[in-house]
Design an enzyme around this catalytic site. Structure first.
Site, PDB file in Angstrom:
ATOM      1  CE  LYS A  16      -1.790  -1.763   3.941  1.00 26.46           C
ATOM      2  NZ  LYS A  16      -1.455  -3.040   3.909  1.00 26.46           N
ATOM      3  N   GLY A  17       2.119   1.167   0.701  1.00 24.58           N
ATOM      4  CA  GLY A  17       2.948   2.376   0.868  1.00 24.58           C
ATOM      5  C   GLY A  17       3.257   2.899  -0.401  1.00 24.58           C
ATOM      6  CB  ALA A  39       1.123  -0.503   9.587  1.00 21.24           C
ATOM      7  N   GLY A  40       3.510  -2.208   8.695  1.00 18.35           N
ATOM      8  CA  GLY A  40       4.860  -2.032   8.211  1.00 18.35           C
ATOM      9  C   GLY A  40       4.922  -1.430   6.981  1.00 18.35           C
ATOM     10  CG  HIS A  41       2.922   1.202   5.461  1.00 18.72           C
ATOM     11  ND1 HIS A  41       1.736   2.172   5.461  1.00 18.72           N
ATOM     12  CD2 HIS A  41       1.973  -0.165   5.519  1.00 18.72           C
ATOM     13  CE1 HIS A  41       0.721   1.515   6.110  1.00 18.72           C
ATOM     14  NE2 HIS A  41       0.860   0.318   5.859  1.00 18.72           N
ATOM     15  NE  ARG A 144     -17.601   1.326  28.311  1.00  9.89           N
ATOM     16  CZ  ARG A 144     -18.721   1.154  28.664  1.00  9.89           C
ATOM     17  NH1 ARG A 144     -19.913   1.820  28.671  1.00  9.89           N
ATOM     18  NH2 ARG A 144     -18.948   0.181  29.404  1.00  9.89           N
ATOM     19  CD  GLN A 227      -3.066  -3.154  10.890  1.00 10.18           C
ATOM     20  OE1 GLN A 227      -3.933  -2.710  11.046  1.00 10.18           O
ATOM     21  NE2 GLN A 227      -1.532  -2.842  11.124  1.00 10.18           N
ATOM     22  CB  THR A 305       7.648  -4.243   7.503  1.00 13.09           C
ATOM     23  OG1 THR A 305       7.429  -4.721   6.460  1.00 13.09           O
ATOM     24  CG2 THR A 305       8.661  -3.174   7.278  1.00 13.09           C
ATOM     25  NE  ARG A 311       5.158  -9.718   4.992  1.00 18.55           N
ATOM     26  CZ  ARG A 311       5.737  -8.580   4.403  1.00 18.55           C
ATOM     27  NH1 ARG A 311       6.197  -8.718   3.145  1.00 18.55           N
ATOM     28  NH2 ARG A 311       6.118  -7.499   4.855  1.00 18.55           N
ATOM     29  CB  SER A 419       3.160  -2.375  -8.604  1.00 22.55           C
ATOM     30  OG  SER A 419       4.563  -2.085  -8.121  1.00 22.55           O
TER      31      SER A 419
HETATM   32  P1  IMO Z   1       0.783  -3.746   7.330  1.00 20.70           P
HETATM   33  O1  IMO Z   1       0.096  -2.488   7.367  1.00 20.70           O
HETATM   34  C1  IMO Z   1       0.196  -7.986   7.960  1.00 20.70           C
HETATM   35  C2  IMO Z   1      -1.528  -9.466  11.841  1.00 20.70           C
HETATM   36  C3  IMO Z   1      -0.682 -10.175  12.629  1.00 20.70           C
HETATM   37  C4  IMO Z   1      -1.540 -11.011  13.245  1.00 20.70           C
HETATM   38  C5  IMO Z   1      -2.782 -10.041  13.417  1.00 20.70           C
HETATM   39  C6  IMO Z   1      -2.954  -9.527  14.784  1.00 20.70           C
HETATM   40  O2  IMO Z   1       2.011  -4.016   7.028  1.00 20.70           O
HETATM   41  O3  IMO Z   1      -0.185  -4.517   5.906  1.00 20.70           O
HETATM   42  P2  IMO Z   1      -1.984  -7.413  15.742  1.00 20.70           P
HETATM   43  O4  IMO Z   1      -0.420  -7.122  16.169  1.00 20.70           O
HETATM   44  O5  IMO Z   1      -2.365  -6.422  14.893  1.00 20.70           O
HETATM   45  O6  IMO Z   1      -2.895  -7.612  16.971  1.00 20.70           O
HETATM   46  O7  IMO Z   1      -2.082  -8.984  15.062  1.00 20.70           O
HETATM   47  O8  IMO Z   1      -2.689  -8.971  12.246  1.00 20.70           O
HETATM   48  N1  IMO Z   1      -0.815  -8.148  11.293  1.00 20.70           N
HETATM   49  C7  IMO Z   1      -0.370  -7.842   9.973  1.00 20.70           C
HETATM   50  N2  IMO Z   1      -0.174  -8.761   8.949  1.00 20.70           N
HETATM   51  N3  IMO Z   1       0.516  -6.660   7.571  1.00 20.70           N
HETATM   52  C8  IMO Z   1       0.262  -5.758   8.669  1.00 20.70           C
HETATM   53  O9  IMO Z   1       0.156  -4.353   8.622  1.00 20.70           O
HETATM   54  C9  IMO Z   1      -0.281  -6.300   9.931  1.00 20.70           C
HETATM   55  N4  IMO Z   1      -0.677  -5.901  11.022  1.00 20.70           N
HETATM   56  C10 IMO Z   1      -1.100  -7.056  11.864  1.00 20.70           C
HETATM   57  O10 IMO Z   1       0.395 -10.774  11.994  1.00 20.70           O
HETATM   58  O11 IMO Z   1      -1.806 -11.891  12.539  1.00 20.70           O
HETATM   59 MG    MG Z   2       3.076  -5.575   7.373  1.00 19.87          MG
END
Ligand code: IMO
Ligand code: MG
Length: 431
Positions: A16-17, A39-41, A144, A227, A305, A311, A419
């Site tokens: 997405k980034g 998130a990992g962008h 809350r 996510q 990330t 993965r 892409s």
């Molecule tokens: P981006 O933004 C991939 C997954 C975790 C786990 C589940 C719950 O890079 O797409 P959490 O720590 O959110 O409570 O974990 O969600 N998860 C992601 N998988 N990309 C991500 O973000 C993720 N953020 C959380 O691996 O299965």
């Molecule tokens: Mg990620």
């Protein structure tokens, strides 16, 4: 006025980034509305790689105001680490970064609580989270009485009072989860966070109000989901999901901007599927170190990330993506990482599931039901040549075109961006 949302249609990590980065030129504000530093962008710009987990990727563009909306959960340590990193890389951070006073704060006890829950019962109930305290923080928000918002840090006496009232219960919960749990002391935690607040306060404001004014002034907003939609707490593969609305359904609640302002919703899809953490994945290629799953993982550098975890990789699932595209009100698709599939000789696309002996094209939003689904595939020839230098759609190998067109047909949406590599230039805009 033109506002856009970029949203992942799979289980996250759809790249997405990169699309956000490309769209920044046409927008004035970039807004994150959900999740936190889970998130990992990754964005590659002018040969430099930037990794962001909490801040919106749009912050890399000097013309943008970056907003962390009220729906985000914020760990101040991560906030300060990421802003420091960017400053070091020469990216100015000042009034171009706004943080909602209503975003909830992540504390170290959230991280501890998550660790103990994930490990408890011999890991029996583990979700496979990123360990960033996301789930427990959202739990406290909904609870809350136990939640604390960013704006409360700016009122030291009130903030200390809140911690004093919250921590006895929190410490008791942690102790019940494990006798070796860490215990937290209100005054120490308060002092630590007040230190962060000093460094953050110039960014804190009522971001919903700022965004409403921006809309009134004709500014263009770009919403950046974290996510993927299949990790959405309401519409994903529950309970193997994240704790926020990671589909476009989170935009309204997580930013205060009514969804009717979105004039363009771009669904981001990876040319295959990946998933990190536990949960059902019908099209997974779990075929060992010599298998195709590993080949795709290596070629696509499919390692998390945030956590570095490998993965899980598999074929494209059009049942799942059709579900998330409809759910998200998606208008068009950006097809990412198509170049990775150059290493595969024959491609499979999942077109339906077989569930308990019956064929279905309906995606069950329950992990326990999805576990019973077996994919039904159709097979297409691969192209097996490097496509990463191609810049025009008509120069793509016919097999690649065919794969792309078939995905679009099955998802019932057009592909508008393709892409074929991480760099900005490695992008084909479909006219
Ligand atoms: P981006 O933004 C991939 C997954 C975790 C786990 C589940 C719950 O890079 O797409 P959490 O720590 O959110 O409570 O974990 O969600 N998860 C992601 N998988 N990309 C991500 O973000 C993720 N953020 C959380 O691996 O299965
Ligand atoms: Mg990620």
């Amino acid at each position: 006025m033109a506002s856009t949302c970029v949203v992942g249609l799979q289980w996250g990590d759809e790249a997405k980034g990169k699309i956000v980065d490309i769209l920044t030129a046409e927008h004035d504000f970039v807004v994150r509305y959900n999740g936190g530093a889970n998130a990992g962008h990754t964005v590659v710009r002018d040969g430099k790689t930037y990794k962001l987990s909490l801040l919106p990727t749009g912050i890399l563009s000097p013309n943008m105001t970056a907003v962390i909306g009220n729906g985000v959960v914020v760990n101040p340590v991560k906030f300060l680490e990421e802003t420091a990193q960017l400053r070091q890389a020469g990216i100015p951070i000042g009034d171009n970064l706004l943080l909602s006073n209503h975003a909830h704060l992540i504390f170290p006890y959230h991280v501890e609580e998550e660790r103990l829950c994930e490990q408890g019962n011999g890991g029996d109930q583990a979700i496979g989270t990123t360990g960033r305290g996301i789930g427990p923080c959202y739990m406290d928000k909904v609870n809350r009485a136990q939640g604390i918002r960013v704006g409360e840090m700016l009122h030291p006496e009130h903030f200390l009072e809140r911690l004093r009232s919250i921590l006895p219960r929190k410490n008791a919960i942690l102790k019940a989860l494990s006798p070796d749990a860490r215990a937290f002391e209100p005054k120490a935690l308060c002092d630590e966070y007040l230190g962060y607040a000093q460094q953050m306060k110039s960014h804190v404001c009522d971001t919903a109000d700022v965004l409403h004014r921006a809309l009134k002034d004709g500014k263009r907003l770009l919403f950046e989901a974290a996510q993927g939609s299949l990790l959405d707490v309401d519409h994903g593969t529950y309970p193997y999901v994240t704790s926020s609305n990671s589909s476009t359904t989170g935009v309204w609640s997580g930013s205060g901007v009514p969804a009717r302002n979105l004039t363009r919703i771009i669904g981001i899809i990876k040319a295959y599927t990946t998933r990190v953490g536990r949960g059902p994945f019908p099209t997974e290629l779990d075929d060992g170190p010599e298998g195709l799953g590993e080949k795709i993982r290596k070629t696509g550098r499919e390692y998390g990330t945030v956590t570095g975890r490998p993965r899980r990789c598999g074929w494209f699932d059009t049942v799942a993506v059709r579900h998330s595209a409809r759910l998200g009100g998606v208008d068009e698709l950006a097809l990412m990482l198509l170049d990775v599939l150059s290493v595969v000789s024959e491609l499979k696309i999942c077109t339906a599931y077989e569930m308990d002996g019956q064929k279905t094209d309906v995606f069950p939003g329950d992990a326990f039901l999805l576990e019973r689904c077996k994919p039904i595939y159709e097979t297409l020839p691969g192209w097996q040549t490097d496509i990463s230098a191609i810049r025009e759609l008509k120069k793509l190998p016919p097999a690649a075109r065919r794969y792309m067109d078939r995905l679009a047909e099955l998802i019932e949406l057009p592909v508008s961006i393709v892409s074929i590599g991480p760099d900005r230039e490695q992008t084909i805009m479909v006219k």
